[in-house]
Design an enzyme around this catalytic site. Structure first.
Site, mmCIF file in Angstrom:
data_model
loop_
_atom_site.group_PDB
_atom_site.id
_atom_site.type_symbol
_atom_site.label_atom_id
_atom_site.label_comp_id
_atom_site.label_asym_id
_atom_site.label_seq_id
_atom_site.Cartn_x
_atom_site.Cartn_y
_atom_site.Cartn_z
ATOM 1 N N LYS A 94 0.816 -1.222 0.000
ATOM 2 C CA LYS A 94 0.000 0.000 0.000
ATOM 3 C C LYS A 94 0.855 1.281 0.000
ATOM 4 C CE LYS A 94 -3.973 -2.211 2.274
ATOM 5 N NZ LYS A 94 -5.002 -2.083 3.332
ATOM 6 N N TYR A 134 -12.211 -2.086 -4.242
ATOM 7 C CA TYR A 134 -12.732 -2.289 -2.883
ATOM 8 C C TYR A 134 -14.258 -2.236 -2.821
ATOM 9 C CZ TYR A 134 -8.252 -2.341 -0.354
ATOM 10 O OH TYR A 134 -7.026 -2.685 0.166
ATOM 11 N N ASN A 155 -2.060 0.313 6.704
ATOM 12 C CA ASN A 155 -1.533 -0.940 7.250
ATOM 13 C C ASN A 155 -0.672 -1.725 6.262
ATOM 14 O OD1 ASN A 155 -3.627 -1.833 5.678
ATOM 15 N ND2 ASN A 155 -4.674 -2.981 7.277
ATOM 16 N N HIS A 200 -2.139 -5.531 1.566
ATOM 17 C CA HIS A 200 -3.443 -6.169 1.365
ATOM 18 C C HIS A 200 -3.175 -7.589 0.886
ATOM 19 C CE1 HIS A 200 -7.431 -7.072 -0.317
ATOM 20 N NE2 HIS A 200 -6.751 -7.586 -1.329
ATOM 21 N N GLU A 214 -9.320 -10.720 -7.696
ATOM 22 C CA GLU A 214 -8.349 -9.638 -7.492
ATOM 23 C C GLU A 214 -7.161 -9.775 -8.436
ATOM 24 O OE1 GLU A 214 -9.657 -8.789 -2.854
ATOM 25 O OE2 GLU A 214 -7.677 -9.652 -3.233
HETATM 26 P P1 GTP Z 1 -7.087 -6.361 3.451
HETATM 27 O O1 GTP Z 1 -6.077 -7.402 3.166
HETATM 28 O O2 GTP Z 1 -6.584 -4.972 3.114
HETATM 29 O O3 GTP Z 1 -8.445 -6.647 2.868
HETATM 30 O O4 GTP Z 1 -7.202 -6.324 5.032
HETATM 31 P P2 GTP Z 1 -8.120 -7.175 5.964
HETATM 32 O O5 GTP Z 1 -8.809 -8.286 5.226
HETATM 33 O O6 GTP Z 1 -7.242 -7.506 7.121
HETATM 34 O O7 GTP Z 1 -9.206 -6.116 6.428
HETATM 35 P P3 GTP Z 1 -10.684 -5.829 5.889
HETATM 36 O O8 GTP Z 1 -10.939 -6.569 4.629
HETATM 37 O O9 GTP Z 1 -11.622 -5.949 7.030
HETATM 38 O O10 GTP Z 1 -10.576 -4.286 5.557
HETATM 39 C C1 GTP Z 1 -9.984 -3.862 4.342
HETATM 40 C C2 GTP Z 1 -9.077 -2.686 4.594
HETATM 41 O O11 GTP Z 1 -9.867 -1.595 5.004
HETATM 42 C C3 GTP Z 1 -8.056 -2.883 5.716
HETATM 43 O O12 GTP Z 1 -6.855 -3.467 5.311
HETATM 44 C C4 GTP Z 1 -7.811 -1.461 6.149
HETATM 45 O O13 GTP Z 1 -6.811 -0.857 5.347
HETATM 46 C C5 GTP Z 1 -9.130 -0.789 5.887
HETATM 47 N N1 GTP Z 1 -9.864 -0.620 7.134
HETATM 48 C C6 GTP Z 1 -10.463 -1.572 7.896
HETATM 49 N N2 GTP Z 1 -11.024 -1.037 8.994
HETATM 50 C C7 GTP Z 1 -10.762 0.294 8.911
HETATM 51 C C8 GTP Z 1 -11.072 1.412 9.737
HETATM 52 O O14 GTP Z 1 -11.716 1.294 10.782
HETATM 53 N N3 GTP Z 1 -10.632 2.641 9.304
HETATM 54 C C9 GTP Z 1 -9.926 2.800 8.140
HETATM 55 N N4 GTP Z 1 -9.515 4.013 7.766
HETATM 56 N N5 GTP Z 1 -9.617 1.774 7.357
HETATM 57 C C10 GTP Z 1 -10.020 0.547 7.726
HETATM 58 MG MG MG Z 2 -9.962 -7.993 3.423
#
Ligand code: GTP
Ligand code: MG
Length: 138
Positions: free
Chosen positions: A9, A49, A112, A115, A126
């Protein structure tokens, strides 16, 4: 042998962590079989997304993903999807285990660093979003 999709990212490319993160993936037994640097548009981020479009952080997430370059990759290996999720660590770096990418590099739940696909169906979608089959060299 399984394939998964990975993205480094903007918070990580900005800090020049592409090599360090890729090394952690390779050390976990994953092989990079396709890779390119992409600065996605807001519209591309929203399309990529789309599954999160009802979430309160959708705007923040897509703006961040379009804020700078990313590196999109296809990773290959035994249980590549689960292995990649393991080396990534928990979404929120506060919860991430020692030795994971997010523990080492993530700055917040939003910024973070990486992904990774969460299931075979999403991995397939994807990968196809960013790569043509001919550009994946196993
Ligand atoms: P990905 O591999 O990025 O999909 O991460 P994940 O599967 O661990 O998390 P999830 O699919 O629940 O959320 C997708 C992405 O949304 C996360 O990686 C974060 O970057 C973002 N995200 C999740 N929760 C929050 C939040 O509360 N605030 C913000 N700003 N971003 C969030
Ligand atoms: Mg995810």
């Amino acid at each position: 042998i399984e394939r998964t999709f990975s993205m480094i990212k903007p918070d990580a490319t900005k800090r020049n962590l592409t090599g360090a993160i890729t090394k952690m993936l390779e050390d976990a037994g994953l092989r990079v079989v396709a890779s390119k640097r992409v600065h996605m548009s807001q519209r591309e981020a929203e399309a990529f997304y789309a599954v999160h479009k009802e979430r309160p952080f959708f705007g923040e997430l897509t703006e961040f993903m379009a804020s700078g370059p990313t590196v999109v990759q296809v990773l290959e290996g035994e249980n590549a999807i689960a292995k990649n999720r393991e080396v990534m660590g928990a979404t929120n770096p506060v919860d991430a285990d020692e030795g994971t990418i997010r523990k080492a590099f993530a700055q917040s739940i939003g910024e973070n660093s990486v992904h990774g696909s969460d299931a075979p169906e999403t991995a397939k979608e994807e990968i196809a979003f960013w790569f043509a089959e001919k550009d994946i060299v196993g």
